[in-house]
Design a protein around this motif. Structure first.
Motif, PDB file in Angstrom:
ATOM      1  N   PRO B 225      -3.889  -3.390  -1.766  1.00  0.00           N
ATOM      2  CA  PRO B 225      -3.024  -2.582  -0.915  1.00  0.00           C
ATOM      3  C   PRO B 225      -2.316  -3.427   0.142  1.00  0.00           C
ATOM      4  O   PRO B 225      -2.826  -4.473   0.553  1.00  0.00           O
ATOM      5  N   LEU B 226      -1.147  -2.941   0.549  1.00  0.00           N
ATOM      6  CA  LEU B 226      -0.314  -3.733   1.446  1.00  0.00           C
ATOM      7  C   LEU B 226      -0.086  -3.023   2.766  1.00  0.00           C
ATOM      8  O   LEU B 226      -0.153  -1.787   2.850  1.00  0.00           O
ATOM      9  N   ASN B 227       0.223  -3.808   3.750  1.00  0.00           N
ATOM     10  CA  ASN B 227       0.702  -3.277   5.016  1.00  0.00           C
ATOM     11  C   ASN B 227       2.014  -2.525   4.742  1.00  0.00           C
ATOM     12  O   ASN B 227       2.811  -2.953   3.902  1.00  0.00           O
ATOM     13  N   THR B 228       2.223  -1.403   5.445  1.00  0.00           N
ATOM     14  CA  THR B 228       3.399  -0.559   5.162  1.00  0.00           C
ATOM     15  C   THR B 228       4.714  -1.324   5.313  1.00  0.00           C
ATOM     16  O   THR B 228       5.609  -1.199   4.472  1.00  0.00           O
ATOM     17  N   LEU B 229       4.817  -2.132   6.351  1.00  0.00           N
ATOM     18  CA  LEU B 229       6.061  -2.893   6.565  1.00  0.00           C
ATOM     19  C   LEU B 229       6.316  -3.836   5.392  1.00  0.00           C
ATOM     20  O   LEU B 229       7.440  -3.937   4.880  1.00  0.00           O
ATOM     21  N   ALA B 231       5.237  -3.541   2.305  1.00  0.00           N
ATOM     22  CA  ALA B 231       5.577  -2.774   1.097  1.00  0.00           C
ATOM     23  C   ALA B 231       7.053  -2.386   1.112  1.00  0.00           C
ATOM     24  O   ALA B 231       7.778  -2.569   0.136  1.00  0.00           O
ATOM     25  N   TRP B 232       7.507  -1.876   2.271  1.00  0.00           N
ATOM     26  CA  TRP B 232       8.907  -1.457   2.361  1.00  0.00           C
ATOM     27  C   TRP B 232       9.860  -2.643   2.245  1.00  0.00           C
ATOM     28  O   TRP B 232      10.899  -2.554   1.592  1.00  0.00           O
ATOM     29  N   MET B 233       9.486  -3.740   2.882  1.00  0.00           N
ATOM     30  CA  MET B 233      10.353  -4.923   2.813  1.00  0.00           C
ATOM     31  C   MET B 233      10.460  -5.427   1.372  1.00  0.00           C
ATOM     32  O   MET B 233      11.516  -5.859   0.922  1.00  0.00           O
ATOM     33  N   GLY B 234       9.341  -5.354   0.636  1.00  0.00           N
ATOM     34  CA  GLY B 234       9.347  -5.790  -0.762  1.00  0.00           C
ATOM     35  C   GLY B 234      10.259  -4.916  -1.605  1.00  0.00           C
ATOM     36  O   GLY B 234      11.043  -5.413  -2.432  1.00  0.00           O
ATOM     37  N   VAL B 235      10.169  -3.609  -1.385  1.00  0.00           N
ATOM     38  CA  VAL B 235      10.998  -2.675  -2.165  1.00  0.00           C
ATOM     39  C   VAL B 235      12.477  -2.848  -1.800  1.00  0.00           C
ATOM     40  O   VAL B 235      13.344  -2.892  -2.680  1.00  0.00           O
ATOM     41  N   SER B 417       1.054   2.386  -0.201  1.00  0.00           N
ATOM     42  CA  SER B 417       1.275   1.496   0.944  1.00  0.00           C
ATOM     43  C   SER B 417       2.547   1.871   1.695  1.00  0.00           C
ATOM     44  O   SER B 417       2.624   1.707   2.911  1.00  0.00           O
ATOM     45  N   MET B 418       3.544   2.374   0.971  1.00  0.00           N
ATOM     46  CA  MET B 418       4.814   2.715   1.613  1.00  0.00           C
ATOM     47  C   MET B 418       4.721   3.993   2.437  1.00  0.00           C
ATOM     48  O   MET B 418       5.357   4.123   3.484  1.00  0.00           O
ATOM     49  N   PHE B 419       3.936   4.949   1.936  1.00  0.00           N
ATOM     50  CA  PHE B 419       3.973   6.281   2.556  1.00  0.00           C
ATOM     51  C   PHE B 419       2.704   6.678   3.293  1.00  0.00           C
ATOM     52  O   PHE B 419       2.570   7.820   3.716  1.00  0.00           O
ATOM     53  N   SER B 420       1.762   5.773   3.397  1.00  0.00           N
ATOM     54  CA  SER B 420       0.582   6.112   4.196  1.00  0.00           C
ATOM     55  C   SER B 420       0.094   4.856   4.900  1.00  0.00           C
ATOM     56  O   SER B 420       0.461   3.743   4.526  1.00  0.00           O
ATOM     57  N   HIS B 421      -0.707   5.092   5.906  1.00  0.00           N
ATOM     58  CA  HIS B 421      -1.251   3.931   6.610  1.00  0.00           C
ATOM     59  C   HIS B 421      -2.433   3.401   5.811  1.00  0.00           C
ATOM     60  O   HIS B 421      -3.390   4.112   5.529  1.00  0.00           O
TER      61      HIS B 421
END
Lengths: 349, 494
Positions: B225-229, B231-235, B417-421
């Protein structure tokens, strides 16, 4: 826009690009940069294709970075008349390449395997990544990639700024040293003066690196950080046995075809050598390689002519020491029974 | 051969020289054809045989289809062509996938069947040239256009190197007439072509490869699992990478063709400024969406067989469109998500029409020429709709997760990872990387919005020459500095 304006814009762009490239090249040369080749899969594959040269005309070298720095290929080729084919990979175990050569029925030549224990006896996937990627590139290489390689070689040999390792856009941006957010693992960056790569894949330290103890200490610090990062104890027991069995199997295949294999432990010094001796006692690792494979070996500590080197950053020889090491290494090889039919007689220092 | 390689530069300069020598038009076409085969063979020489087979079969079957009056024989000929083209595509692209799924199925039924994994190499661009030849035989069957007279012109139509491996997917009427008459580039075409090649290479090499591929690969390659930031940066990085990679290829292809005096259709029209999903598909990979509309959606009945069938047809089209991209269920889900988005959009449109029938007031945007049905309310695009465009972009990013993730476990992990902490989610990307991705993606979206109703050459034409020269040189300097060469384009694998 009329085509005349497009032509004007194109000419302006062309002039600006030429001016920038010339200025950038001039600036880098004035800062002491020298041409260097990007040591990627294409350069490795170019050397890998050469292993089929007759055994009396070529020797293949595999291992880690030490043999790349320590073997001075010009010296080797001048004295032995043998072509040195450098297939070692920085920061990597040579075992995937050993296996690749062993499974290649057409390879029947002379092979020198450099042993850096921390990498040679490592089963960490990361240490096999570059060799495996290079082997894959060699197998999958397309005619177009070969063509690009030769054009690239021509350009890299002329322009200092074409140094992807240190002067690409990403490397230049990394030079801004923006502080990282907490928790990010940052792979230690080597100073750009540490090494340059020749077309024959030999690496050599820059004059700045040799002269500047500050840069040397930076590299020593990186070795220390690698040691601290390494959590796994050195391979032992069944794990060590399986590594040695794999080495033996590969060596046997090459020798069964008439090939020759020799192991070499290239010099290290200072705290690094001390750590290696503690982590990888000679009798448990080096001696076992020779015992299991039945191959000859050259450990630098056994030969006074190559035992005295002090590595600037504990792990690799300076360019001048690499020449001395290579001359004496050839001499020792001959004592071990290796022959070089095209050898020239040059007095050893 | 890829456009971003030294081999291609040498090849292209030779071709440009040959094409401008005083040879007869036939000799020039033969040169182009031989060059196109060399271009293809430089990747994997044996696969050129497939290209020849496809060309020869479709040329003769197409002509027979057009001339044959007997209905049964015409159908038989069409089936021969479909089996030939789709069979080849199925074997090379979907062979392993079909076998894997069949094995899973029979294992579920209790049969102990474990075949060896087939080692099939996917020929570059097979999906593209199969669709190119397919549309020709279908057109011949429907007598939409006349058969190509010469096998030389037909071979060149199929093989013309700028579009061969990754499109734009061309139709015979778009290209064949250009081969019938002598074509060399005017000075304007040549300069525009060089500008487009520079822009395409800048998009591919500097933005996609040098700046965005690493963060996307790092994040999508994470095993936990990834930190939310992150995950979003990757996408977001992948969202930019796939656009700059593929649109960069298309821009190069159009530029290369222009330098030789030919015109290829547009393939991208600033898709991240799309307001709604039907608008997105009129802007993203236009030639594929137009192909799917004309050769799949409309033959299925399109919107002519009632609302229910329209929805079904839409979903079938998007599912198969997803599968076209790759032999993996994740691509099917990517297509399904787009189908679902289009359903929702259509439902809203139908609901609004029921509430208030809308008069035909809004003229069609000039640049939008192809694509699926567009809901009328979305055609009233004003700058205030920027917010809607951002929502569309957000939703598109969610679909990219399935497109890029190697499997559903990774996709699900990424979405979580994108939508939850995620406590202790991995922190992977450096501050510099986050700055790079953020700056590029923000500029990309703004640029798409500003350019959404125009084209790059139109803007370039209006610019003062010195400004264009400065921008052009900046792109080339960054291209030289990035030193990323020869990496393949993502769409080659499709």
């Amino acid at each position: 826009m009329e085509s005349k304006n497009l032509v004007r814009a194109g000419v302006l762009a062309f002039v600006l690009v030429i001016a920038f490239v010339a200025g950038w090249e001039f600036y880098l040369r004035s800062k002491g940069f020298d041409t260097s080749y990007y040591d990627d899969g294409s350069l490795w594959a170019n050397k890998r294709e050469m292993v089929y040269e007759p055994a009396n005309k070529a020797t293949v070298f595999i291992g880690s970075s030490r043999i790349k720095f320590d073997l001075d290929i010009n010296t080797w080729e001048n004295i032995t008349g043998d072509h040195a084919i450098q297939l070692a990979c920085v920061g990597s175990t040579p075992l995937p390449i050993l296996e690749n050569l062993a499974n290649d029925k057409n390879f029947k030549g002379k092979l020198v395997v450099d042993v850096t224990e921390g990498l040679f006896f490592s089963s960490a996937a990361g240490n096999a990544r570059t060799p495996n990627e290079n082997i894959k590139y060699y197998k999958d290489q397309t005619p177009a990639q070969r063509g690009s390689f030769h054009v690239n070689h021509l350009l890299e040999s002329q322009f200092v700024f074409l140094d992807k390792e240190w002067l690409s856009l990403n490397e230049l941006l990394a030079g801004l040293h923006i502080r990282n957010r907490p928790g990010v693992y940052n792979f230690p960056g080597f100073p750009s003066d540490f090494g340059r790569v020749k077309f024959n894949r030999q690496e050599y330290m820059t004059n700045k690196m040799i002269a500047d103890t500050n840069i040397q200490n930076q590299v020593k610090g990186i070795w220390n950080s690698f040691r601290q990062m390494s959590k796994d104890p050195p391979a032992s027991g069944a794990k060590l046995d399986s590594i040695l069995t794999a080495v033996k199997n590969s060596v046997d295949k090459i020798r069964a075809r008439g090939g020759q294999v020799l192991f070499v432990r290239t010099p290290s010094s200072g705290a690094y050598l001390m750590g290696e001796k503690m982590g990888f006692p000679r009798e448990k690792y080096w001696e076992r390689i020779l015992a299991v494979t039945g191959c000859p070996g050259i450990h630098f500590e056994d030969y006074p002519a190559i035992a005295h080197f002090v590595c600037p950053e504990f792990s690799h020889l300076s360019p001048s020491d690499a020449i001395v090491f290579t001359k004496n290494f050839i001499n020792i090889l001959q004592e071990k029974g290796w022959t070089f039919p095209h050898k020239q007689t040059i007095a050893l220092k | 051969m890829v456009f971003n390689s030294y081999t291609f530069i040498v090849f292209f300069l030779i071709m440009l020289g040959l094409h401008n020598l005083p040879f007869s038009w036939k000799v020039k076409k033969i040169n182009l054809l031989i060059a196109s085969y060399i271009f293809y063979a430089a990747w994997n020489p044996p696969f050129i045989l497939l290209l020849w087979l496809s060309t020869v079969v479709d040329f003769f079957v197409g002509r027979a289809l057009y001339n044959q009056e007997n209905k049964h024989k015409r159908k038989l000929l069409l089936v021969v062509s479909l089996i030939g083209n789709l069979g080849m595509l199925c074997f090379f692209k979907y062979g392993g996938f079909l076998l894997e799924n069949f094995t899973h199925l029979v294992n579920l039924l209790g049969v102990n069947y474990h075949p060896a994994k087939p080692n099939i190499i996917l020929p570059a661009g097979i999906s593209f040239y199969t669709f190119t030849t397919l549309c020709y035989t279908i057109d011949m069957y429907k007598k939409r256009s006349k058969p190509v007279k010469s096998i030389l012109d037909f071979s060149l139509f199929v093989t013309f190197f700028p579009h061969l491996v990754a499109g734009p997917i061309v139709r015979p009427p778009q290209l064949v007439p250009q081969f019938e008459m002598p074509h060399t580039a005017t000075q304007k075409q040549l300069m525009q072509g060089l500008l487009l090649i520079s822009l395409g290479l800048f998009m591919k090499v500097v933005l996609a490869d040098s700046m965005l591929s690493d963060p996307a690969n790092t994040v999508f390659g994470a095993k936990g699992p990834l930190n939310t930031l992150d995950a979003w940066m990757g996408v977001l990085a992948f969202s930019g990478q796939i656009f700059f990679d593929f649109a960069g290829y298309s821009t190069c292809a159009i530029g290369v063709a222009s330098c030789l005096g030919f015109v290829l259709p547009e393939n991208f029209l600033y898709p991240y400024a799309a307001v709604g999903f039907s608008d997105f598909w009129r802007r993203w990979h236009i030639t594929l969406s137009a192909w799917l509309r004309d050769y799949l959606y409309i033959p299925l009945g399109g919107n002519r067989k009632g609302k229910f069938r329209t929805y079904i047809n839409l979903m079938i089209t998007m599912l198969l469109g997803g599968l076209w991209h790759g032999a993996n269920w994740t691509f099917v889900v990517w297509g399904a998500l787009h189908g679902l988005y289009l359903w929702i959009e259509k439902l809203i449109q139908d609901f609004r029409i029921r509430l208030k029938p809308e008069p035909e007031l809004v003229p069609k945007p000039q640049v939008v020429v192809q694509g699926f049905m567009a809901p009328r309310f979305l055609k009233k695009v004003q700058s205030s709709n920027f917010f809607l465009a951002l929502i569309t972009f957000f939703m598109i990013n969610v679909t990219w997760v399935f497109f890029r993730a190697p499997d559903f476990t990774s996709a699900w992990r990424m979405l979580t990872s994108m939508f939850s902490h995620v406590p202790n989610g991995a922190v992977l990307l450096t501050t510099l990387t986050i700055i790079k991705v953020s700056v590029i993606i923000v500029l990309m979206v703004i640029f798409h919005w500003l350019m959404r109703n125009t084209r790059v050459l139109t803007v370039a034409n209006k610019m003062p020459w010195w400004l264009l020269g400065l921008i052009w040189s900046a792109m080339l300097i960054l291209l030289i500095l990035s030193q990323e060469s020869s990496s393949t384009f993502i769409y080659f694998q499709f």
